[in-house]
Scaffold this active site. Structure first.
Site, mmCIF file in Angstrom:
data_model
loop_
_atom_site.group_PDB
_atom_site.id
_atom_site.type_symbol
_atom_site.label_atom_id
_atom_site.label_comp_id
_atom_site.label_asym_id
_atom_site.label_seq_id
_atom_site.Cartn_x
_atom_site.Cartn_y
_atom_site.Cartn_z
ATOM 1 N N GLY A 182 0.780 -1.229 0.000
ATOM 2 C CA GLY A 182 0.000 0.000 0.000
ATOM 3 C C GLY A 182 0.810 1.276 0.000
ATOM 4 O O GLY A 182 0.274 2.337 0.311
ATOM 5 N N GLU A 193 -4.160 -3.438 5.722
ATOM 6 C CA GLU A 193 -5.347 -3.028 4.961
ATOM 7 C C GLU A 193 -5.114 -3.090 3.459
ATOM 8 O O GLU A 193 -6.048 -3.333 2.683
ATOM 9 C CB GLU A 193 -5.774 -1.617 5.379
ATOM 10 C CG GLU A 193 -4.997 -0.457 4.786
ATOM 11 C CD GLU A 193 -3.556 -0.358 5.252
ATOM 12 O OE1 GLU A 193 -2.723 0.158 4.480
ATOM 13 O OE2 GLU A 193 -3.266 -0.790 6.382
ATOM 14 N N ASP A 194 -3.861 -2.896 3.013
ATOM 15 C CA ASP A 194 -3.577 -2.907 1.574
ATOM 16 C C ASP A 194 -3.886 -4.261 0.951
ATOM 17 O O ASP A 194 -4.450 -4.344 -0.145
ATOM 18 C CB ASP A 194 -2.130 -2.500 1.306
ATOM 19 C CG ASP A 194 -1.120 -3.241 2.184
ATOM 20 O OD1 ASP A 194 -1.525 -4.093 2.999
ATOM 21 O OD2 ASP A 194 0.085 -2.961 2.046
ATOM 22 N N TYR A 195 -3.552 -5.347 1.649
ATOM 23 C CA TYR A 195 -3.818 -6.690 1.142
ATOM 24 C C TYR A 195 -5.319 -6.919 0.964
ATOM 25 O O TYR A 195 -5.766 -7.430 -0.071
ATOM 26 C CB TYR A 195 -3.231 -7.744 2.086
ATOM 27 C CG TYR A 195 -3.664 -9.164 1.766
ATOM 28 C CD1 TYR A 195 -2.997 -9.895 0.788
ATOM 29 C CD2 TYR A 195 -4.730 -9.761 2.438
ATOM 30 C CE1 TYR A 195 -3.394 -11.192 0.489
ATOM 31 C CE2 TYR A 195 -5.130 -11.051 2.134
ATOM 32 C CZ TYR A 195 -4.467 -11.766 1.161
ATOM 33 O OH TYR A 195 -4.859 -13.041 0.861
#
Length: 393
Positions: free
Chosen positions: A210, A235-237
């Protein structure tokens, strides 16, 4: 004895299979870097018709490079974008940096959001929430504070956002800086990291960090908005997974996501690698086999298989295999860098050896303690990627 022979034969087959897979990864990543990265931006959409972009910039604290990094975003050459600066704490010195740039660039559409909005355990999401809710454009670009860009970086990313693409990301790399710690980071992000990162994306595995991601806001809204990802540390995943689950494709920018933090050390690098390993283990339990993809462990396994089948000397094979790995990594590093690195070949050799030697210690440290420290908080990870904040009583 028959069972032992069968086990040895199976291990040998595994060793040769590992050899094929790992060297295919080397080959794929080197070719991809040469053909795709550091190329002149190809105009797929007329400049004046590029989609509007809302840049969400999470900030916390000040390092020596923050103002110069941020200023590169105010100097972007792009027809329609807004910069949304996000600071969680009212006494954060980053606020003064933001106000200085807002005053210096009055013609740039930029706003400062202070205070955030508590919607979950993820501090980055909490910080970004007010800006996300106030974003005006169809594309949102979440980009970390330590990233610097070129004037055409956003144009490059927007041109990759074709009809069926829902997310454009940049391969993480590190800017030229002084000191051995900087060399160590540059070697890692120019060798081991892109090998797995690029190979995963080329083969259809969604692998995204991210640090710099351009996404369609409507897709995130369909998934519940940023608040839907506030329960995760990585959160990026999960944002990438939500986009992929809705049938959208990913694309990689031709420019790297250039990290240029002014605060760095070997200890910080180790801590970061351990944190990332902990997150991967909890999100994807199969990560426990990750050490076999590292040079020294892989060379031992493959060397043993070669000895068992061909009676080759294990130590000679180990040294030759490590040398081939070392050379291919240098070729890839030059490709990601776009030319020769700023440090000497001796510095590369030392940093490469130390980085490879650290891998087992980093992995064991990640297995030993399931908690992570990130920003100002401590969190206990749970299987599946969720986490709970550890509050001091």
């Amino acid at each position: 004895m028959a069972l032992l022979d069968l086990a040895l034969q199976g291990f040998s087959i595994f060793g040769f299979g590992l050899f094929i897979v790992l060297w295919l990864m080397h080959l794929v990543s080197i070719i991809y870097v040469r053909l795709h990265l550091n190329k002149k931006t190809t105009e797929k959409v007329p400049y004046s018709k590029l989609a509007g972009v809302s840049l969400l910039k999470p900030l916390k604290g000040v390092d020596p490079n923050l103002i110069t990094n941020l200023e590169t975003f105010f100097e972007l050459d792009y027809p329609k974008f807004e910069i949304l600066l996000c600071v969680q704490d009212h006494d954060d010195p980053a606020i003064d940096v933001c106000k200085k740039l807002l005053g210096k660039y009055p013609n740039v559409d930029a706003r400062l959001f202070i205070g955030g909005k508590k919607v979950g355990i993820n501090p980055k999401i909490n910080n970004l929430m007010p800006a996300y809710e106030g974003a005006r454009y169809e594309l949102v670009w979440i980009c970390d504070s330590g990233i610097r860009v070129k004037p055409d970086t956003l144009t490059d990313m927007a041109n990759q956002m074709t009809e069926k693409v829902g997310l454009v990301h940049g391969l993480p790399y590190v800017a030229d800086r002084q000191g051995f710690a900087a060399t160590l980071e540059q070697v890692y992000f120019g060798t081991s990291h892109p090998r797995s990162y690029i190979s995963a994306n080329v083969t259809g595995i969604k692998c995204v960090t991210g640090m710099s991601c351009l996404m369609r806001k409507e897709i995130l809204d369909q998934a519940g908005g940023l608040i839907a990802f506030a329960q995760y540390i990585a959160e990026d995943y999960f944002m990438a997974k939500a986009i992929a689950d809705r049938g959208w494709k990913f694309s990689m920018a031709t420019q790297v996501a250039m990290q240029n933090s002014g605060s760095y050390s070997i200890a910080q690098f180790q801590s970061r690698m351990i944190r990332w390993a902990k997150l991967r283990i909890n999100m994807l339990p199969a990560t426990v086999i990750e050490p076999i993809s590292e040079c020294f462990v892989a060379s031992l396994i493959i060397g043993w298989a070669a000895h068992h089948v061909f009676r080759w000397d294990i130590m000679v094979f180990f040294l030759c295999h490590c040398l081939a790995w070392f050379i291919s990594d240098y070729i890839q590093l030059r490709g990601v860098q776009g030319g020769p690195p700023s440090f000497s070949k001796l510095d590369y050799a030392v940093a490469w050896f130390i980085r490879e030697s650290m891998t087992i210690q980093i992995f064991l440290s990640a297995l030993w303690d399931p908690t992570i420290s990130w920003r100002a908080g401590r969190y206990r990870l749970r299987c599946g990627g969720t986490a709970e904040e550890i509050l001091d009583v």
